[in-house]
Design a protein around this motif. Structure first.
Motif, mmCIF file in Angstrom:
data_model
loop_
_atom_site.group_PDB
_atom_site.id
_atom_site.type_symbol
_atom_site.label_atom_id
_atom_site.label_comp_id
_atom_site.label_asym_id
_atom_site.label_seq_id
_atom_site.Cartn_x
_atom_site.Cartn_y
_atom_site.Cartn_z
ATOM 1 N N ASP A 174 -63.155 41.169 -36.103
ATOM 2 C CA ASP A 174 -64.296 40.807 -35.249
ATOM 3 C C ASP A 174 -65.512 40.458 -36.113
ATOM 4 O O ASP A 174 -66.241 39.514 -35.822
ATOM 5 C CB ASP A 174 -64.653 41.959 -34.299
ATOM 6 C CG ASP A 174 -63.604 42.131 -33.209
ATOM 7 O OD1 ASP A 174 -62.797 41.198 -33.008
ATOM 8 O OD2 ASP A 174 -63.579 43.217 -32.580
ATOM 9 N N ARG A 177 -65.242 37.025 -37.541
ATOM 10 C CA ARG A 177 -65.580 35.989 -36.546
ATOM 11 C C ARG A 177 -67.080 35.923 -36.309
ATOM 12 O O ARG A 177 -67.649 34.847 -36.193
ATOM 13 C CB ARG A 177 -64.835 36.245 -35.223
ATOM 14 C CG ARG A 177 -63.439 35.622 -35.212
ATOM 15 C CD ARG A 177 -62.806 35.735 -33.841
ATOM 16 N NE ARG A 177 -62.452 37.111 -33.574
ATOM 17 C CZ ARG A 177 -61.236 37.634 -33.827
ATOM 18 N NH1 ARG A 177 -60.273 36.876 -34.275
ATOM 19 N NH2 ARG A 177 -61.008 38.901 -33.577
ATOM 20 N N SER A 178 -67.735 37.080 -36.270
ATOM 21 C CA SER A 178 -69.176 37.025 -35.996
ATOM 22 C C SER A 178 -69.947 36.484 -37.203
ATOM 23 O O SER A 178 -70.947 35.788 -37.037
ATOM 24 C CB SER A 178 -69.707 38.359 -35.471
ATOM 25 O OG SER A 178 -70.078 39.186 -36.527
ATOM 26 N N ARG A 180 -68.796 34.136 -39.076
ATOM 27 C CA ARG A 180 -68.568 32.696 -38.968
ATOM 28 C C ARG A 180 -69.498 32.073 -37.914
ATOM 29 O O ARG A 180 -70.016 30.983 -38.097
ATOM 30 C CB ARG A 180 -67.101 32.474 -38.642
ATOM 31 C CG ARG A 180 -66.797 31.247 -37.870
ATOM 32 C CD ARG A 180 -66.802 29.991 -38.759
ATOM 33 N NE ARG A 180 -65.884 29.040 -38.200
ATOM 34 C CZ ARG A 180 -64.797 28.593 -38.789
ATOM 35 N NH1 ARG A 180 -64.515 28.964 -39.986
ATOM 36 N NH2 ARG A 180 -64.013 27.759 -38.177
ATOM 37 N N ARG A 181 -69.727 32.833 -36.791
ATOM 38 C CA ARG A 181 -70.649 32.308 -35.761
ATOM 39 C C ARG A 181 -72.050 32.153 -36.337
ATOM 40 O O ARG A 181 -72.749 31.191 -36.069
ATOM 41 C CB ARG A 181 -70.686 33.247 -34.540
ATOM 42 C CG ARG A 181 -69.532 33.030 -33.570
ATOM 43 C CD ARG A 181 -69.779 33.714 -32.233
ATOM 44 N NE ARG A 181 -69.882 35.163 -32.335
ATOM 45 C CZ ARG A 181 -68.833 35.989 -32.381
ATOM 46 N NH1 ARG A 181 -67.607 35.491 -32.321
ATOM 47 N NH2 ARG A 181 -68.999 37.290 -32.468
ATOM 48 N N PRO A 188 -63.565 32.197 -42.258
ATOM 49 C CA PRO A 188 -63.359 33.628 -41.999
ATOM 50 C C PRO A 188 -62.048 34.132 -42.603
ATOM 51 O O PRO A 188 -61.010 33.491 -42.468
ATOM 52 C CB PRO A 188 -63.326 33.727 -40.467
ATOM 53 C CG PRO A 188 -63.011 32.370 -39.978
ATOM 54 C CD PRO A 188 -63.481 31.391 -41.020
ATOM 55 N N ASN A 217 -54.510 38.125 -34.682
ATOM 56 C CA ASN A 217 -55.805 37.492 -34.973
ATOM 57 C C ASN A 217 -55.595 36.304 -35.904
ATOM 58 O O ASN A 217 -56.261 36.171 -36.939
ATOM 59 C CB ASN A 217 -56.761 38.497 -35.631
ATOM 60 C CG ASN A 217 -57.234 39.565 -34.666
ATOM 61 O OD1 ASN A 217 -58.230 39.376 -33.966
ATOM 62 N ND2 ASN A 217 -56.518 40.665 -34.603
ATOM 63 N N ASP A 219 -56.389 33.376 -35.913
ATOM 64 C CA ASP A 219 -57.473 32.410 -36.155
ATOM 65 C C ASP A 219 -58.242 32.747 -37.432
ATOM 66 O O ASP A 219 -59.028 31.934 -37.923
ATOM 67 C CB ASP A 219 -58.435 32.376 -34.951
ATOM 68 C CG ASP A 219 -59.004 33.757 -34.642
ATOM 69 O OD1 ASP A 219 -58.226 34.749 -34.652
ATOM 70 O OD2 ASP A 219 -60.216 33.853 -34.410
ATOM 71 N N VAL A 220 -58.040 33.951 -37.963
ATOM 72 C CA VAL A 220 -58.740 34.377 -39.185
ATOM 73 C C VAL A 220 -57.693 34.568 -40.283
ATOM 74 O O VAL A 220 -56.657 35.194 -40.057
ATOM 75 C CB VAL A 220 -59.500 35.702 -38.937
ATOM 76 C CG1 VAL A 220 -60.118 36.234 -40.219
ATOM 77 C CG2 VAL A 220 -60.572 35.529 -37.863
#
Ligand code: IPM
Ligand code: MG
Length: 356
Positions: A174, A177-178, A180-181, A188, A217, A219-220
């Motif tokens: 998590d 991802r944050s 990366r945001r 990430p 997960n 995506d990372v």
């Protein structure tokens, strides 16, 4: 919105870093109220108890706690903040500030975060005489005889649970991802470091659970290293790291190594997060060798305070303070002795206020 912060300044030189930072936070006039639980030696003198119920209730009522650093008796408060409040994720961002005294030739672009499991591993506090293990008749895989037969000695338990590992690794994903945001240019990635080749049953299990969480997960990016190899990579190519997840003890040791990589432990902030409480503390110790001299580097305390502001919902102020700290390092005239400067703690803090 009024937010209450319980402040525990800690021991030796720690209060010298904490006081100007708390004063500075107060001067932002954003509605922070500070309360001071009395713990450790002061509490013992007044009440006979190093961690009286009143202090615990103050921590419970506060929105968060800002903790200096402990050399001993205020450790009971730290134990409560970790195990009592269930703050399982110790996040230690490691960011190169141009101008700081990194021992690396090319520290530019170091920007990763250590996510240290904060409650388990060898920190469960279960140690004792080897002889106590006799009823269990535990044979070591490597020593090939019952451990209680080794002679007089002690054991320590390393406990790695599925639930504890799942939640810390999920937290790491998590966070990736944050991050990366916040900065879309980041790729990430979660890096896991364990001694799974030797400690197959415990660290091997941590890695296995981490791989399961990684599969959910996708995506990372996920990678894992044996922790000794990781220590070498940490020094040689820290720019390749994004989020690093580790069991408790490796996270403790390697976060100090990471602090040294940046330039000093005085630069390393940290936040400990649970499901319903978080507290913030510099990663450094109490620096007894420089106590009373007003030269402790308050950067770790200041940056821990920006993590605290983020947690309390004051993101704008947090970014402003980070920017101001960066400007003071880039300018280089008000740095503390650990950074090769001659400024006092107070002068450094004044420079940060001016840079705001
Ligand atoms: C840290 C410290 C603590 C730890 C000590 C003070 C118990 O070294 O926060 O890294 O080992 O966790
Ligand atoms: Mg430590």
């Amino acid at each position: 919105m009024l937010k209450t912060v319980a402040v525990i300044e800690g021991d030796d030189a720690a209060p010298e870093a904490m006081r100007p930072v708390v004063e500075f936070l107060g001067s932002l006039n954003i509605g922070l109220e500070f309360v001071y639980p009395v713990v450790g030696e002061a509490a013992e003198a007044a009440t006979g108890d190093i961690f009286p119920a009143e202090a615990r209730e103050m921590i419970d009522r506060a929105d968060t706690t800002f903790f200096g650093s402990t050399s001993g008796k205020s450790g009971a408060a730290l134990t409560y903040l970790r195990w009592g409040k269930g703050t399982f994720a110790n996040v230690r961002p490691c960011v190169h500030l141009p101008g700081c005294a990194s021992p690396l030739a090319n520290p530019e672009g170091i920007d990763f975060a250590i996510v240290r499991e904060n409650l388990e591993d060898l920190y469960v506090g279960c140690e004792g005489p080897l002889g106590d293990l006799a009823p269990l008749n535990l044979s070591g895989r490597t020593i090939r005889r019952p451990v209680h037969d080794l002679g007089e000695g002690r054991y320590a338990i390393k406990a790695i649970t599925r639930a504890g590992t799942e939640r810390i690794v999920r937290f790491a994903f998590d966070l990736a991802r944050s991050r990366r945001r916040q900065d879309p240019s980041r790729s990430p990635k979660v890096t896991c470091a364990t001694k799974h080749n030797m400690l197959r049953g415990s660290d091997g299990f941590f890695l296995e659970v981490a791989q399961e969480v990684a599969a959910d997960n996708a995506d990372v990016e996920f990678e894992s290293f044996i922790v000794d190899d990781f220590a070498c990579r940490l020094i040689r190519e820290p720019q390749r790291l994004d989020v690093v997840v580790m069991p408790n003890l490796y996270g403790d040791i390697l976060s100090d190594a990471a602090g040294g990589l940046l330039g000093s432990l005085g630069l390393a902030p940290s936040g400990c997060y649970g499901d319903d409480y978080a507290y913030f503390e510099p990663a450094h110790g109490t620096a007894p060798d420089i106590a009373g001299r007003n030269i402790i580097n308050p950067t770790a305390a200041l940056l821990s305070a920006t993590m605290m502001l983020d947690h309390l919902g004051f993101e704008r102020e947090a970014r402003r303070i980070e920017d101001a700290v960066q400007r003071v390092y880039a300018d280089g005239r008000a740095l503390t002795p650990d950074q090769g400067g001659e400024a006092s703690t107070t002068t450094f803090c004044d420079a940060v206020v001016a840079a705001l």
